[in-house]
Design a protein around this motif. Sequence first.
Motif: not given
Length: 614
Positions: A259-281
């Motif tokens: 989860a800490a790496c996920d938060a780092k991705v959202l912070e660095q990539e300026r990515t929407a949580p929905q897009s990243y959540g779709h990747l995890l799925l």
Amino acid sequence: MNTLPDVIDTLFQRLVWTTIQATILIGALWLLERHLRRMPPAVRCMLWWLVAAQLLLGMTVSTPVQLRWLPAPTPAPTAMVHVDVADSTMGTVSTHPTRTAVSQEASSLALPTHAPWSWPRVVVSLWLLGVLLQSLFAVRQWRESRLLIRDSQPLRDTSLQGLCAEQADHLGLRHIPHLRTCESIASPQVTGLWRPLVLLPSGHKLSTEELSMALAHELAHLRRGDLWLGWIPAIAERLFFFHPLVRWAMREYAVYREAACDAKVLEQERTAPQSYGHLLLRLGVAHPVHTGLAGASSTFESLKRRLLLLQLSAGDASPRAAGWVLVAVIALIGVLPYRVTAANAAPTSSQDSLAVPPAPPAAPAAPVAELSVPPAPATPPAPPAPPVAPAKPLLSFVSNIDIDTQPRANRGFALIDGNTIIVRGSNEDESDAERLRKNGAPVMWFRRDGKAYVVRDAGLIEQARQAYAPVSQMAQEQGKFAGKQGALAGQQSGLAARQSALAGREAELASRRAAIESQQASLRADSGSASDAAQAALMKGQLAGMDKEAAEMSRENETLNRSMADLDKRAAELSQRGSEMSRQQQAATRRAEQQLDQVLNEALAKGLAIPVNR
């Protein structure tokens, strides 16, 4: 010195104390996270990592921090025995660096020192066998990870390597890891301590944006140092494979690490949580290799929690400095290994065993005058008898033993009188006192300024024995009090276990609710089919039942918290009472040592102390 039994005893004590401390630390962190739900995942990850650090320090640090909380030594059912050394005729005794109270029946005093198989040895042997099996499993996993690297192929798409270099530059990495493809994996993962590389699944169907987020996640592991830090939880989990709470804590560490790496991705990539959540799925559930850190989740439960934490990470504006201050405080308080000992366990000086605080002015002068010109005995002292095997050990009927030896003590003292044995002084004095145990008559031996004396006067021996009678009586009272404290600690442990079980039930309920809500969200809102309507109604009923079950669990949790608060209050009252009893014990000990010093001065003054050769 019997090296192997000492090593086994040391391992057993460290296992027990470290397990107890880890259980307390895990419980404290669990309660802390329940009240501070807005903590960033990186802070939570480090808090659970501290549990692993505490486990390793507890098994490796040889001098733990002493917490002098116990008011008295351990109670004796029929006899109170203060020992620091293992006597060859006392059976199996419990040792302590300073002074430990050991209770045993009189009949057990004549048994051998070390039984062939005691239950601590059995426990340590089983633990070592379990660690060996865990090591074999770890070696097998390591070989599997090496095979993955060996079977991987160089990446042909140079644009992906350029994308990886760009991500590494954004994260501030000094070295850019190489990219390789592998057919045996289903999601990207990073591995390699000295030369890290990122493995990509062959024939992946990720878009450029998804691949960029996946690479950012794996590179975040390198930026955080997870490949190195992860060895501490891995070793701790294998050493304490028998502890269910340790395994649960290490799973919590793994979840919050991802989860800490996920938060780092959202912070660095300026990515929407929905897009990243779709990747995890899309990555789904996969089991990572031993030394790598997979981008996919290891279980459906961890995947669900990572998706929920994405929302917290996206909207978290709380200052992180307070979280890291909390990590520092927990590291200082909870990671160092502790041992709970008696309040009067350690002496304040090398003369603690015989030196007395403020003695009468004439007391020191009298012994010096007598020692300069010792009285000549009427007959030369009889040489010690040659060592022979006694027909009946003296300690077979002993009911009160007080042995306290300290290195380089200036004075020594030993008393053997029927059912009482008292030995105080240096480690060498204990060996000299062994010779006196072969004589059935009451005898008192002491050493001052390098000279040893023996006293056989019954009156002086009785005075010395009576001087220590209040100390033994106080020790018995403290023993009963320690029993009450132990019973209270057992009740607290039982409540903590119930709270832990309740937390597991709550987590299971949350998992079921999330699964139903996920299915409910997947139903088409505009669908008018009868099957979808029936399924939606069924899910609604299930959620209502879960709400009722959650309310019942909440009430049960409040009841447990109130019970725990009552027990904590009682424990505080007992601790205060124990401190008072400890002060009384110390005062009784000082009075006893003052009276003993006066008895020895009288023996020297009257010429009843006969010099002996050591």
